[in-house]
Scaffold this motif. Structure first.
Motif, PDB file in Angstrom:
ATOM      1  N   GLN A  73      -2.232  -8.982 -11.154  1.00  0.00           N
ATOM      2  CA  GLN A  73      -2.564  -7.875 -10.278  1.00  0.00           C
ATOM      3  C   GLN A  73      -4.192  -7.871 -10.342  1.00  0.00           C
ATOM      4  OE1 GLN A  73      -0.371  -6.223  -9.199  1.00  0.00           O
ATOM      5  NE2 GLN A  73      -1.376  -4.049  -8.677  1.00  0.00           N
ATOM      6  N   ASN A  74      -4.487  -7.464  -9.116  1.00  0.00           N
ATOM      7  CA  ASN A  74      -6.129  -7.359  -8.828  1.00  0.00           C
ATOM      8  C   ASN A  74      -6.553  -6.288  -7.936  1.00  0.00           C
ATOM      9  OD1 ASN A  74      -8.562  -8.475  -7.294  1.00  0.00           O
ATOM     10  ND2 ASN A  74      -8.173 -10.261  -8.401  1.00  0.00           N
ATOM     11  N   GLU A  75      -7.811  -5.835  -8.027  1.00  0.00           N
ATOM     12  CA  GLU A  75      -8.340  -4.775  -7.299  1.00  0.00           C
ATOM     13  C   GLU A  75      -8.845  -4.937  -5.935  1.00  0.00           C
ATOM     14  OE1 GLU A  75      -8.210  -1.616  -8.848  1.00  0.00           O
ATOM     15  OE2 GLU A  75      -7.012  -2.453 -10.189  1.00  0.00           O
ATOM     16  N   ILE A  76      -8.768  -6.006  -5.652  1.00  0.00           N
ATOM     17  CA  ILE A  76      -9.298  -6.644  -4.245  1.00  0.00           C
ATOM     18  C   ILE A  76      -8.963  -5.660  -3.186  1.00  0.00           C
ATOM     19  CG2 ILE A  76      -7.690  -8.441  -3.848  1.00  0.00           C
ATOM     20  CD1 ILE A  76     -10.312 -10.063  -2.955  1.00  0.00           C
ATOM     21  N   CYS A  77      -7.422  -5.465  -3.242  1.00  0.00           N
ATOM     22  CA  CYS A  77      -6.645  -4.730  -2.109  1.00  0.00           C
ATOM     23  C   CYS A  77      -7.470  -3.505  -1.787  1.00  0.00           C
ATOM     24  CB  CYS A  77      -5.351  -4.716  -2.198  1.00  0.00           C
ATOM     25  SG  CYS A  77      -4.678  -6.229  -2.486  1.00  0.00           S
ATOM     26  N   GLY A  78      -7.879  -2.489  -2.916  1.00  0.00           N
ATOM     27  CA  GLY A  78      -8.242  -1.395  -2.618  1.00  0.00           C
ATOM     28  C   GLY A  78      -9.803  -1.238  -2.715  1.00  0.00           C
ATOM     29  N   SER A  79     -10.589  -2.280  -3.273  1.00  0.00           N
ATOM     30  CA  SER A  79     -12.172  -1.813  -3.046  1.00  0.00           C
ATOM     31  C   SER A  79     -12.351  -2.655  -1.930  1.00  0.00           C
ATOM     32  CB  SER A  79     -12.644  -2.760  -4.404  1.00  0.00           C
ATOM     33  OG  SER A  79     -12.508  -4.199  -4.177  1.00  0.00           O
ATOM     34  N   GLY A  80     -13.242  -1.838  -1.187  1.00  0.00           N
ATOM     35  CA  GLY A  80     -13.767  -2.292   0.009  1.00  0.00           C
ATOM     36  C   GLY A  80     -12.746  -2.262   1.409  1.00  0.00           C
ATOM     37  N   LEU A  81     -11.751  -1.437   1.258  1.00  0.00           N
ATOM     38  CA  LEU A  81     -10.843  -1.343   2.246  1.00  0.00           C
ATOM     39  C   LEU A  81     -11.423  -0.577   3.317  1.00  0.00           C
ATOM     40  CD1 LEU A  81      -7.723  -1.450   3.281  1.00  0.00           C
ATOM     41  CD2 LEU A  81      -7.703   0.786   2.411  1.00  0.00           C
ATOM     42  N   GLU A 110      -4.952   8.985  13.511  1.00  0.00           N
ATOM     43  CA  GLU A 110      -6.262   8.572  12.839  1.00  0.00           C
ATOM     44  C   GLU A 110      -5.459   7.498  11.390  1.00  0.00           C
ATOM     45  OE1 GLU A 110      -9.788  10.730  10.727  1.00  0.00           O
ATOM     46  OE2 GLU A 110      -8.274  11.942  11.388  1.00  0.00           O
ATOM     47  N   LEU A 111      -6.362   6.747  11.126  1.00  0.00           N
ATOM     48  CA  LEU A 111      -6.120   5.912   9.998  1.00  0.00           C
ATOM     49  C   LEU A 111      -7.246   6.184   8.884  1.00  0.00           C
ATOM     50  CD1 LEU A 111      -4.233   4.033   8.431  1.00  0.00           C
ATOM     51  CD2 LEU A 111      -5.723   1.922   9.503  1.00  0.00           C
ATOM     52  N   LYS A 112      -6.804   6.789   7.778  1.00  0.00           N
ATOM     53  CA  LYS A 112      -7.962   6.833   6.685  1.00  0.00           C
ATOM     54  C   LYS A 112      -7.487   6.050   5.426  1.00  0.00           C
ATOM     55  CE  LYS A 112      -9.971  11.316   7.922  1.00  0.00           C
ATOM     56  NZ  LYS A 112     -10.160  12.480   7.500  1.00  0.00           N
ATOM     57  N   GLY A 113      -8.566   5.522   4.597  1.00  0.00           N
ATOM     58  CA  GLY A 113      -8.156   5.018   3.425  1.00  0.00           C
ATOM     59  C   GLY A 113      -9.081   5.171   2.295  1.00  0.00           C
ATOM     60  N   ILE A 145      -3.936   5.782   4.027  1.00  0.00           N
ATOM     61  CA  ILE A 145      -3.604   4.501   2.937  1.00  0.00           C
ATOM     62  C   ILE A 145      -4.412   5.100   1.311  1.00  0.00           C
ATOM     63  CG2 ILE A 145      -3.977   2.095   2.360  1.00  0.00           C
ATOM     64  CD1 ILE A 145      -2.422   2.429   4.925  1.00  0.00           C
ATOM     65  N   ASN A 146      -3.119   5.407   0.703  1.00  0.00           N
ATOM     66  CA  ASN A 146      -3.483   6.324  -0.627  1.00  0.00           C
ATOM     67  C   ASN A 146      -3.968   5.227  -1.631  1.00  0.00           C
ATOM     68  OD1 ASN A 146      -3.438   8.968  -1.351  1.00  0.00           O
ATOM     69  ND2 ASN A 146      -1.566   8.724  -2.475  1.00  0.00           N
ATOM     70  N   GLY A 147      -3.704   4.004  -1.536  1.00  0.00           N
ATOM     71  CA  GLY A 147      -4.123   3.056  -2.665  1.00  0.00           C
ATOM     72  C   GLY A 147      -3.187   1.806  -2.490  1.00  0.00           C
ATOM     73  N   TYR A 158       0.757  -1.320   0.030  1.00  0.00           N
ATOM     74  CA  TYR A 158      -0.001   0.083  -0.119  1.00  0.00           C
ATOM     75  C   TYR A 158       0.878   1.349  -0.021  1.00  0.00           C
ATOM     76  CZ  TYR A 158      -4.131  -2.684   0.947  1.00  0.00           C
ATOM     77  OH  TYR A 158      -5.230  -3.520   0.819  1.00  0.00           O
ATOM     78  N   GLU A 159       0.463   2.202  -0.765  1.00  0.00           N
ATOM     79  CA  GLU A 159       1.070   3.697  -0.789  1.00  0.00           C
ATOM     80  C   GLU A 159       0.537   4.238   0.393  1.00  0.00           C
ATOM     81  OE1 GLU A 159       0.090   7.257  -3.330  1.00  0.00           O
ATOM     82  OE2 GLU A 159       1.862   6.348  -4.439  1.00  0.00           O
ATOM     83  N   THR A 160       1.572   4.835   1.368  1.00  0.00           N
ATOM     84  CA  THR A 160       1.107   5.266   2.383  1.00  0.00           C
ATOM     85  C   THR A 160       1.331   6.644   2.794  1.00  0.00           C
ATOM     86  OG1 THR A 160       1.105   3.004   3.415  1.00  0.00           O
ATOM     87  CG2 THR A 160       0.985   4.612   4.850  1.00  0.00           C
TER      88      THR A 160
END
Length: 142
Positions: free
Chosen positions: A122-130, A139-142, A110-112, A63-65
């Protein structure tokens, strides 16, 4: 008899709220919690608890943080490698943020997902529904 009806209504309402809260925890996605931040020498060690609530195991998640100061300015943009995330099993991941006191960090974003590999692709599962949460003052935001 009237007080019993009010008690019944209150209990029914509480049961409905309890059910809604219980179903919120079953959200499909990657759930990420900022669990701790401890000063280790000159570095801040941040600890995350991550649970993959999807039906798909993730081979590699990076994750880009972005770390922000308490005043909102960007302290650092970095990549955190969370590694493999099996389904339904919490994983604890720690990262050392060099030359940074934990007290300087006000928010982690968590920028993405920079990398999210499932079955070699490669899959989108890590970003969708985070889903993000924090147990500490940062604070933690995503």
């Amino acid at each position: 008899m009237q007080p019993m009806r009010h008690i019944f209504c209150v209990l029914t309402g509480l049961a409905a709220l309890w059910g809604a809260a219980g179903s919120a925890g079953t959200t499909k996605g990657i759930l990420m919690e900022l669990n701790a931040a401890d000063l280790v020498g000159e570095a801040c060690r941040v600890t995350f608890v991550v649970t993959n609530q999807t039906d798909t195991p993730v081979d590699k998640a990076i994750y880009e943080t972005v770390l922000f100061s308490e005043k909102g300015s960007v302290l650092m943009l970095t990549l955190f490698d969370f590694g493999a995330l099996p389904t339904g099993v919490p994983r604890v991941r720690q990262f050392q943020v060099s030359d940074t006191s934990c007290s300087r960090i006000g928010m982690v974003l968590i920028n993405g997902a920079n990398t999210c590999t499932v079955a070699g692709d490669q899959n989108e599962i890590c970003g969708s529904g985070l889903g993000t949460s924090s147990r500490i003052d940062i604070e933690l935001k995503g």
